[in-house]
Write an enzyme that holds these catalytic residues in place. Sequence first.
Site, mmCIF file in Angstrom:
data_model
loop_
_atom_site.group_PDB
_atom_site.id
_atom_site.type_symbol
_atom_site.label_atom_id
_atom_site.label_comp_id
_atom_site.label_asym_id
_atom_site.label_seq_id
_atom_site.Cartn_x
_atom_site.Cartn_y
_atom_site.Cartn_z
ATOM 1 N N ASN A 14 0.840 -1.215 0.000
ATOM 2 C CA ASN A 14 0.000 0.000 0.000
ATOM 3 C C ASN A 14 0.866 1.253 0.000
ATOM 4 O OD1 ASN A 14 -3.034 -0.479 0.139
ATOM 5 N ND2 ASN A 14 -2.230 -2.028 1.554
ATOM 6 N N ASN A 108 -6.907 4.900 7.831
ATOM 7 C CA ASN A 108 -6.431 3.518 7.812
ATOM 8 C C ASN A 108 -7.069 2.785 6.641
ATOM 9 O OD1 ASN A 108 -5.322 1.006 8.855
ATOM 10 N ND2 ASN A 108 -7.379 0.490 9.577
ATOM 11 N N HIS A 110 -8.341 -0.937 5.610
ATOM 12 C CA HIS A 110 -8.658 -2.230 6.215
ATOM 13 C C HIS A 110 -9.158 -3.172 5.117
ATOM 14 C CE1 HIS A 110 -9.726 -5.069 9.338
ATOM 15 N NE2 HIS A 110 -10.843 -5.279 8.669
ATOM 16 N N ASP A 151 -10.864 0.149 14.120
ATOM 17 C CA ASP A 151 -11.661 0.094 12.877
ATOM 18 C C ASP A 151 -13.027 0.758 13.040
ATOM 19 O OD1 ASP A 151 -9.581 -1.325 11.592
ATOM 20 O OD2 ASP A 151 -10.374 -3.234 12.293
HETATM 21 C C1 GAR Z 1 -3.122 -4.810 3.876
HETATM 22 O O1 GAR Z 1 -3.980 -5.782 3.338
HETATM 23 C C2 GAR Z 1 -3.865 -3.923 4.850
HETATM 24 O O2 GAR Z 1 -5.174 -3.655 4.455
HETATM 25 C C3 GAR Z 1 -3.850 -4.774 6.085
HETATM 26 O O3 GAR Z 1 -2.555 -5.336 6.113
HETATM 27 C C4 GAR Z 1 -2.067 -5.463 4.772
HETATM 28 C C5 GAR Z 1 -0.725 -4.775 4.679
HETATM 29 O O4 GAR Z 1 -0.119 -5.013 3.435
HETATM 30 N N1 GAR Z 1 -4.143 -4.005 7.263
HETATM 31 C C6 GAR Z 1 -4.834 -4.467 8.287
HETATM 32 O O5 GAR Z 1 -5.229 -5.609 8.375
HETATM 33 C C7 GAR Z 1 -5.070 -3.460 9.411
HETATM 34 N N2 GAR Z 1 -6.144 -3.890 10.252
HETATM 35 P P1 GAR Z 1 1.054 -4.088 2.881
HETATM 36 O O6 GAR Z 1 2.113 -3.975 3.971
HETATM 37 O O7 GAR Z 1 1.549 -4.823 1.685
HETATM 38 O O8 GAR Z 1 0.458 -2.729 2.516
#
Ligand code: GAR
Length: 198
Positions: A14, A108, A110, A151
């Site tokens: 992200n 954030n 999610h 959340d």
């Molecule tokens: C993503 O899918 C994000 O939405 C999730 O962790 C992943 C991080 O991926 N976040 C959560 O679950 C927060 N509650 P990344 O490091 O490749 O962006």
Amino acid sequence: MLRIAVFVSGGGTNLQALIDAQKAGKNPNGEIALVLSSSKKAYALERARQNGIATEILPRRQYATVDAYDEALLQIMERYRIDLVVLAGFMCILGSKFTKAYDRRIINVHPSLIPSFCGDGFYGIHVHEAALSYGVKVTGATVHFVNEITDGGQIIMQKAVDVLPNDTPETLQRRVMEEAEWVILPKTVQLICNGEIQ
Ligand code: GAR
């Protein structure tokens, strides 16, 4: 120009989507000024370094209380003059000291359609495991403001993604990222930096 801090703990795809959007000139009113990681091993840090973005590492376990961690984070935010905080796979819970200081200035991403599969214990791959075991046919991603409830802040943007018959948690996670997270997170950041969302 809003100065943005992106908080990460893992791979940072992200973060990469935000960097790519910035490089493509899609966010002229914002600048990623800092990538802050809760782990020194996060690959997200490498992405930041490759793009000349300042990094800070702040492991949660080095602080006795949530308040102490919040205080340390706030000092860093002040040092970098941060206007907007983007949680992009940040796996630590922020306390009310931090969320109050940055009220409506923390967002954030999610990986589900809140209020499904969210709250304590629902993070990363676990969200997709839960969605598959429940048997939902549609899932997606949500970008929301962050308050003291996990959340629980106001929803800004959501995008739905179909669950396919042969999905595993990993294939579903990837599709939710590609079709939803990497789209709505940069879009939301751009709208906030343009003053179109307050
Ligand atoms: C993503 O899918 C994000 O939405 C999730 O962790 C992943 C991080 O991926 N976040 C959560 O679950 C927060 N509650 P990344 O490091 O490749 O962006």
